[in-house]
Design a protein around this motif. Structure first.
Motif, PDB file in Angstrom:
ATOM      1  N   GLU A   6       0.828  -1.201   0.000  1.00 56.97           N
ATOM      2  CA  GLU A   6       0.000   0.000   0.000  1.00 56.97           C
ATOM      3  C   GLU A   6       0.866   1.256   0.000  1.00 56.97           C
ATOM      4  O   GLU A   6       0.586   2.232  -0.696  1.00 56.97           O
ATOM      5  N   ASP A   7       1.947   1.253   0.774  1.00 55.21           N
ATOM      6  CA  ASP A   7       2.833   2.420   0.819  1.00 55.21           C
ATOM      7  C   ASP A   7       3.423   2.720  -0.549  1.00 55.21           C
ATOM      8  O   ASP A   7       3.518   3.876  -0.964  1.00 55.21           O
ATOM      9  N   ARG A  41       0.739   4.279  -2.734  1.00 57.28           N
ATOM     10  CA  ARG A  41       0.466   5.682  -2.402  1.00 57.28           C
ATOM     11  C   ARG A  41       1.599   6.585  -2.869  1.00 57.28           C
ATOM     12  O   ARG A  41       1.379   7.702  -3.321  1.00 57.28           O
ATOM     13  N   GLU A  42       2.819   6.104  -2.774  1.00 61.52           N
ATOM     14  CA  GLU A  42       3.943   6.918  -3.238  1.00 61.52           C
ATOM     15  C   GLU A  42       3.875   7.100  -4.755  1.00 61.52           C
ATOM     16  O   GLU A  42       4.076   8.206  -5.258  1.00 61.52           O
ATOM     17  N   ALA A  43       3.567   6.031  -5.452  1.00 60.01           N
ATOM     18  CA  ALA A  43       3.454   6.144  -6.917  1.00 60.01           C
ATOM     19  C   ALA A  43       2.309   7.061  -7.310  1.00 60.01           C
ATOM     20  O   ALA A  43       2.348   7.730  -8.343  1.00 60.01           O
ATOM     21  N   LEU A  44       1.280   7.093  -6.480  1.00 62.61           N
ATOM     22  CA  LEU A  44       0.079   7.885  -6.759  1.00 62.61           C
ATOM     23  C   LEU A  44       0.249   9.340  -6.344  1.00 62.61           C
ATOM     24  O   LEU A  44      -0.561  10.195  -6.691  1.00 62.61           O
ATOM     25  N   SER A  45       1.309   9.641  -5.601  1.00 66.05           N
ATOM     26  CA  SER A  45       1.394  10.958  -4.958  1.00 66.05           C
ATOM     27  C   SER A  45       1.563  12.092  -5.947  1.00 66.05           C
ATOM     28  O   SER A  45       1.392  13.259  -5.604  1.00 66.05           O
ATOM     29  N   GLY A  46       1.894  11.774  -7.190  1.00 68.66           N
ATOM     30  CA  GLY A  46       2.029  12.824  -8.203  1.00 68.66           C
ATOM     31  C   GLY A  46       0.745  13.068  -8.969  1.00 68.66           C
ATOM     32  O   GLY A  46       0.746  13.779  -9.972  1.00 68.66           O
ATOM     33  N   ASN A  47      -0.342  12.469  -8.530  1.00 66.68           N
ATOM     34  CA  ASN A  47      -1.650  12.698  -9.154  1.00 66.68           C
ATOM     35  C   ASN A  47      -2.623  13.198  -8.098  1.00 66.68           C
ATOM     36  O   ASN A  47      -2.876  12.497  -7.110  1.00 66.68           O
ATOM     37  N   GLY A 107     -10.498  11.088  -2.115  1.00 69.39           N
ATOM     38  CA  GLY A 107      -9.720  10.786  -0.923  1.00 69.39           C
ATOM     39  C   GLY A 107      -8.764   9.626  -1.115  1.00 69.39           C
ATOM     40  O   GLY A 107      -8.165   9.152  -0.156  1.00 69.39           O
ATOM     41  N   TYR A 108      -8.609   9.157  -2.347  1.00 66.55           N
ATOM     42  CA  TYR A 108      -7.597   8.171  -2.765  1.00 66.55           C
ATOM     43  C   TYR A 108      -7.802   6.734  -2.291  1.00 66.55           C
ATOM     44  O   TYR A 108      -7.287   5.808  -2.927  1.00 66.55           O
ATOM     45  N   GLN A 109      -8.539   6.506  -1.227  1.00 68.58           N
ATOM     46  CA  GLN A 109      -8.599   5.165  -0.631  1.00 68.58           C
ATOM     47  C   GLN A 109      -9.061   4.117  -1.633  1.00 68.58           C
ATOM     48  O   GLN A 109      -8.456   3.047  -1.758  1.00 68.58           O
ATOM     49  N   ASN A 110     -10.149   4.420  -2.344  1.00 69.63           N
ATOM     50  CA  ASN A 110     -10.674   3.436  -3.295  1.00 69.63           C
ATOM     51  C   ASN A 110      -9.747   3.241  -4.483  1.00 69.63           C
ATOM     52  O   ASN A 110      -9.717   2.161  -5.083  1.00 69.63           O
ATOM     53  N   VAL A 159      -6.458   3.325  -4.261  1.00 64.74           N
ATOM     54  CA  VAL A 159      -5.424   2.417  -3.738  1.00 64.74           C
ATOM     55  C   VAL A 159      -5.930   0.981  -3.757  1.00 64.74           C
ATOM     56  O   VAL A 159      -5.241   0.064  -4.198  1.00 64.74           O
ATOM     57  N   ASP A 160      -7.172   0.808  -3.299  1.00 61.77           N
ATOM     58  CA  ASP A 160      -7.754  -0.543  -3.313  1.00 61.77           C
ATOM     59  C   ASP A 160      -7.838  -1.085  -4.737  1.00 61.77           C
ATOM     60  O   ASP A 160      -7.597  -2.268  -4.975  1.00 61.77           O
TER      61      ASP A 160
END
Lengths: 308, 780, 160
Positions: free
Chosen positions: C127-128, C131-137, C143-146, C148-149
């Motif tokens: 998950e970490d 989230r790091e890969a996603l942090s530039g979007n 709220g990002y949770q879904n 990530v899932d």
């Protein structure tokens, strides 16, 4: 920063894709400050979109052969300016030799930016908050700079003249970052505080500690980013550590080394002149620079033992 | 196949278009001959306009036109007042609304001076440099208290002061309560809410077709019907000749319902004048000034309590920064005033506010719409009182909750829907208990102590709130069964991602016994549905949802009647499911819904008086007043005691929005709201200098939370149905964003033991640097 | 002054396009308006929000920070090329649908391009790491949770 409240498309310019280094340098000699090199573009293009930068000529150097890559030669490592952050991150040999670089790269923006941004662009842009200039100084790097008819070397510590200002003359390009071979028994640590991961550093510290065969501190390199107009070489703040016993045992006993490290941090805080910004007061910057210095130094000392 | 989808986490109908990049957003509209607009905007906050010379711009190749205020003639007028002041005794309200292009004076950075029309946006922006503007700069009104003092510069000279409004509301007798109190807690609070910052900025495309006498406008608006009505009036066209389409909109959150933005007013006029389609897309830099936002309030508030922590009364005097113009009336500060009362019994309340004109962008509702400010004051007063009285912060809340048998609960003062604030229903204690259980409140003290042994600083926060939702005036829906058996649902509101295409489909699908994917929902097109208000104030599901339900019920009845005539049986013998009507127990005796629809539109035979062709119905729903949702948020944070960096370890939301139509979509709304709340509390701050310049006008410096700042959230809910609508639903769109401020303040104080160090957190937003400065100040 | 124009040939989603364009035209505008591939969205034009993310030779880049003229000779992939020709979803598109990983959908194409490339290089992300890969979007709705899932599920399904 107040911006003209109106523009987000670049102003017109003439675009030339340079076919060789000679071609690029000839063009730069011809146009001087009216031209800018386009490498990764991750700093230049946003500035152009805001119309803060309005070069008349854009010299695209991405197609030039031989400007990217890492070479080792005779006790040093040379990094080409067009080497992308992504390539540096994935170069295990390089990050093993210079863990400071590997530790700093995740703090530079985000993956999409790191796929395009280059180390040469970063160093030439000289943003006061940039990590790599400080690390180049900590590592005692030097830069090879070329013009059409001229080549010279500049020590990293002499390269950064002011905010967004380097020693580069209007007709010059940074063509290599050379790093000396790392010394044995060296541990390093890079730490940064930013509001969000990848944001401009509020303060960043690169610390490197070298011990001699008897575990006495032989050299300390300390450099900071984000706390002044240019990266700051604060190595002399650690003069008091030279000769101190920093063996594993001494560190685990803590008392002496903790106090010594705190004194280094306090001295370092006096060597910087942060200006504050919308995210942090100058006093906060100075405060956390000291905290990071303590933590980075301690960690660097611990890591000597791990061979890092 | 089950047709009972209401309450199920049905996946969204609208996803395919969005996932494959095929959804139409305003900037995707491409029309032959389309021109592009750019605006020259004021770079100073307050100035007299001396000269604007566009002649050089007109000479630039590719530039077609450039207009200033005087070019608009009689078309130039201040916008309408969208929300008049509520009927409150002795209210003062000075209406000053925004204009299409500044004339004589500019009153905030970014106010438009010139509109340039060119063959491309690039060329239009080039032309902005050609325009010669002379402004006589004036001192800017930025500080609220200074703005009200003698000798301050005046945003609107003819008002004579910078008072936009003054409102006093009260219930009971606070003075008496204070006199009888065992304890009075009084503080000054500052709360700033920020910008909506949707990932899609605003945009307008206007296409005038002179031969068809038709104006078509694509607009990122949350209120297409009102925009159509207003623009038709302004342009001198019949409403029927104006079509406003809000296609897919990339996030609204409130400011996209503000109207009439200068760009909305100008683009259609330009299109008519030039007889060509024109497009304007707001760039991100413009968004910081040209789209409305929320900002700050200063509260001097006091709470009178008995020694057991019972609230006897609250008195609050606050200043509200309204910005340079006040087209949205008093919605935001009234929300603050009313929502402050929260889920608590407050027998005596005296609240006064002054809305102040400033030389800053206009303030209109952004998700929460002023509720955040009120909730912050109440929750902080309770925390401060708890500390002074030696009561646990959860206990003091529990002792003051409105009991479940007290509903409907009358708070008397006037709310944003102009009716006295009455909570229709609620059961607050179970929500609190569920949240405490989920966050592990009972065991936290031990965990905190154990962590402290390891040098880790953990802290916990709990915050409660009530949220008025689902207000009128009304919405409507047209439900129609088509010959192919698919159902069409049209409604007047717009959609910005809330899942309307699915939620409304679920409602219709349940009534009509069809698959959710066979219901096609159309929103945001004034040619498809004529009437409505818009998407705002957490009312879409409540109001439009109920309208869809009512219309679906009528269509269902029609279908059963037709089928009962067809089969010559009683309607009670029929069942409607799987897209067909059949006789109970004899499934082979059926007629498809689509066929029934065809039969209802005969090629032969008359439609009898009192009947209509087709299987369709249009119904409206107008709630008498808003339905009150409520919730509790709980959070555990870890603080670095030296750098003041913060990490959220656990975040819990327990929410009650009555009956839930789609729990998956509801959860998404809560997640998104919490993310915005986290941004508001700890990351997003609009930094204006004393000349009204925004110092952080970029996404690099206005900090929206990323996937690394927003934690995983745990959600729970209880269901207390609203008696105000047949579906029993309450709104939920804003809930996630409301209580973050006091939550962060409480948790950070707890983690760093600030109360023990004499530091109180009375402001939002916070940041590591701000915490450093506050703790340093206390040490002096 | 005449505009500085160049002829470029670019391959986008496997199709070659030849156009005559101005040098200052951003790649984002070129894709959207010159090629009519409007699935790539523009959110900020200064390289922060990630809505404009496309793949350049398989790597996610911000198309608002590239000039169209720089794409000459490169392979660009946009969201329009993600699903199969028959409309079959990429596993991440399917997972985003299953997990309600999108609301207004405006940031979604940028996220799909970033994270499909991420999944190609990381078959079993934590998950970490996600989230790091996603942090530039940036996403303002979910709220990002879904999201990530959805990436977790897609990774699992792609591992078979």
């Amino acid at each position: 920063m107040t911006l003209p409240a109106s523009a987000m498309k670049p102003a017109p310019f003439k675009y030339i894709a340079a076919t060789s280094l000679a071609h690029a340098l000839a063009l730069k000699a011809q146009h001087g400050d009216d031209a800018k090199f386009l490498a990764g573009g991750q700093s230049l293009i946003p500035a152009m979109n805001f119309r803060l930068a309005r070069p008349a000529v854009l010299i695209d150097i991405n197609a030039i052969e031989g400007l990217a890559g890492v070479r080792s030669h005779a006790g040093a490592v040379g990094i080409g300016p067009l080497t992308r952050y992504r390539a540096l991150q994935r170069d295990e040999a390089l990050t093993k030799l210079y863990p400071l670089i590997g530790e700093a790269l995740p703090h530079i923006a985000h993956p999409q930016i790191r796929n395009r941004g280059t180390i040469g662009g970063n160093l030439s842009h000289a943003d006061p908050a940039s990590e790599l200039p400080a690390i180049a100084i900590a590592l005692r790097g030097r830069f090879r700079v070329q013009a059409a008819k001229r080549e010279r070397w500049v020590e990293a510590k002499d390269f950064f003249a002011g905010a967004l200002t380097t020693d580069l003359q209007p007709d010059e390009m940074l063509v290599e970052l050379e790093l000396p071979s790392p010394k044995p028994r060296t541990g390093s640590c890079f730490m940064e505080i930013a509001r969000r991961r990848g944001d401009f550093a509020i303060a960043g510290v690169a610390a490197m500690v070298t011990l001699d065969e008897r575990d006495a501190c032989a050299e300390v390199r300390l450099a900071l980013c984000g706390v002044d107009e240019t990266p700051v070489d604060a190595s002399s703040a650690a003069d008091g550590l030279i000769g101190q016993n920093l063996s594993e045992q001494a560190l685990s006993e803590q008392a002496l080394s903790e106090q010594a490290i705190r004194e280094v941090a306090a001295c370092l805080q006096k060597m910087i002149a942060p200006a504050g910004n919308v995210h942090a007061t100058a006093d906060y910057q100075r405060h956390v620079a000291g905290v990071l210095a303590e933590r980075a130094l301690s960690t660097a000392c611990q890591r000597v033992q791990d061979g890092r | 196949m089950s047709t009972r989808t209401f309450g199920e986490p049905v996946k969204r109908n609208e996803d395919r278009k969005l996932l494959t990049g095929q959804a139409l957003f305003v900037d995707d509209v491409e029309l032959p001959g389309m021109l592009h607009a750019a605006f020259l905007r004021s770079q100073v906050a307050h100035a007299r306009i001396l000269k604007i010379d566009v002649s050089k711009a007109l000479q630039r190749p590719g530039v077609v036109a450039a207009y200033v205020a005087d070019d608009l003639g009689a078309y130039w007028q201040p916008g309408p007042l969208l929300v008049p002041p509520p009927p409150i005794k002795d209210i003062v309200f000075n209406k000053r609304t925004q204009v299409p292009l500044a004339k004589d004076k500019v009153r905030h950075v970014g106010e438009p001076l010139v509109i340039v029309i060119a063959e491309s946006r690039y060329v239009a922006e080039d032309a902005l440099d050609d325009i010669d503007v002379e402004l006589d700069q004036l001192p800017a009104v930025v500080d609220l208290e200074q703005g009200l003092s003698d000798g301050s510069a005046l945003v609107h000279e003819d008002v004579g002061s910078n008072v936009s409004a003054h409102v006093h509301q009260s219930k009971g007798n606070y003075a008496a309560a204070a006199a009888a109190a065992d304890r009075i807690v009084k503080r000054r609070f500052r709360y700033e809410h920020g910008m909506s910052s949707p990932i899609e900025t605003r945009g307008v495309v206007a296409q005038w077709n002179a031969r068809a006498n038709q104006m078509t406008i694509w607009d990122t608006t949350q209120a297409p019907v009102f925009v159509r009505n207003g623009l038709a009036g302004m342009l001198g066209l019949n409403e029927r000749n104006v079509r406003v389409i809000a296609p897919f909109v990339g996030g609204g959150f409130g400011p996209k319902i503000m109207m009439f933005y200068p760009e909305e007013v100008l683009l259609p006029w330009v299109s008519m004048k030039l007889n060509r389609p024109v497009k304007w897309i707001e760039d991100r830099l413009e968004h910081f000034f040209a789209t409305t936002q929320e900002r700050g309030q200063i509260h001097d508030a006091e709470m009178a309590l008995a020694s057991d922590g019972k609230i006897l009364g609250i008195k609050d005097v606050f200043l509200h920064d309204g910005g340079a113009y006040d087209p949205y009336g008093l919605t935001v500060p009234i929300n603050s005033q009313c929502t402050l009362l929260g889920p608590y019994v407050v027998p005596n309340y005296d609240s006064t506010f002054t809305q102040v004109f400033t030389n800053l962008p206009i303030v209109t509702p952004y998700r929460g719409a002023g509720r955040q400010h009120g909730v912050f004051v109440m929750e902080r007063l309770l925390d401060l009182a708890a500390h002074e009285l030696g009561i646990d912060p959860v206990d003091i809340r529990r002792r003051n909750l409105i009991p479940p048998d007290a509903f409907p609960y009358n708070n008397e003062i006037i709310y944003q829907d102009f009716a006295p604030l009455r909570y229709d229903s609620g059961n607050y204690e179970p929500v609190l208990d569920q949240a405490l259980e989920a966050i592990g409140y009972k065991t936290f003290k031990d965990e905190q102590a154990a962590a402290r042994q390891q040098g880790r600083h953990l802290g916990i926060g709990i915050a409660c709130y009530v949220e008025g939702t689902g207000i009128g005036p009304y919405e409507g829906a047209k439900v129609q069964v088509q010959s192919n058996g698919k159902v069409s649902v049209a409604t007047g509101i717009g959609t910005q991602g809330q899942g309307h295409f699915t939620v409304f489909a679920q409602i219709a699908a349940d009534q009509l016994g069809v698959a959710v994917s066979d219901v096609d929902v159309i929103t945001g097109d004034t040619d498809q549905f004529y009437w409505g208000a818009g998407t705002f104030a957490s009312r879409g599901a409540v109001v439009a949802g109920n309208a869809v339900n009512e219309a679906s019920k009528v269509v269902r009845k029609k279908a059963l009647k037709l089928a009962s005539d067809l089969f010559e049986c009683s309607e009670d013998d029929l069942v409607l499911e799987n897209g067909r009507v059949s006789i109970v127990g004899i499934p082979q005796k059926f007629v498809k819904l689509g066929d029934l629809a065809s039969q209802a539109n005969p090629m032969r035979g008359a439609v009898e008086p009192g009947t209509e062709p087709g299987l369709e119905s249009t119904q409206y729903f107008g709630p008498k007043m808003g339905a009150t949702a409520n919730g509790v948020h709980a959070m555990i944070v870890e603080m670095d005691p030296r750098t003041f960096e913060l990490k959220i370890l656990k975040y819990v939301v327990v929410h009650d929005c009555g009956t839930v139509i789609n729990p998956m979509i509801l959860a998404g709304q809560i997640h998104g709201g919490v993310a915005q709340g986290i941004g508001n509390a700890f990351y997003e701050k609009l930094v204006f200098d004393d000349q009204g310049q925004l110092l952080n006008a970029s996404l690099a410096d206005y900090l929206l939370p990323t996937a690394l700042e927003v934690p995983r959230m745990e959600l729970g809910h209880t269901v207390t149905k609203s008696p105000l609508n047949p579906l029993g639903i309450k709104g939920a769109g804003e809930a996630g964003a409301i209580p973050a401020g006091p939550l962060f303040a409480q948790a950070i104080e707890d983690a760093l033991d600030l109360k023990g160090r004499g530091v109180e957190l009375l402001e939002i937003p916070l940041s590591p640097s701000r915490l450093f400065e506050l703790t340093r100040k206390a040490q002096r | 002054m005449d505009a500085d124009r160049h002829e470029i040939t670019v391959s986008v989603n496997g199709i070659h396009y030849t156009r005559h364009i101005e040098s200052r035209l951003l790649l984002s505008d070129f894709l959207r308006h010159d090629l009519g591939l409007a699935g790539t969205h523009v959110g900020c034009e200064h390289g922060v929000c990630g809505a404009c993310t496309v793949l350049l030779d398989g790597q996610p880049v911000r198309s608002c920070l590239m000039l169209a003229v720089q794409a000459k000779g490169h392979e660009i992939s946009t969201v329009e090329g993600l699903a199969g020709k028959d409309g079959a979803y990429h596993p991440l598109q399917q997972a985003m649908h299953d997990h309600h990983g999108l609301q207004c959908g405006y940031c979604t194409p940028g996220i799909l391009m970033t994270m499909t490339a991420f999944l190609d290089e990381n078959a079993s992300p934590s998950e970490d790491e996600i989230r790091e890969a996603l942090s530039g979007n940036l996403c303002r709705c979910t709220g990002y949770q879904n999201i990530v899932d959805a990436v977790m599920t897609a990774a699992m399904r792609m591992r078979g």
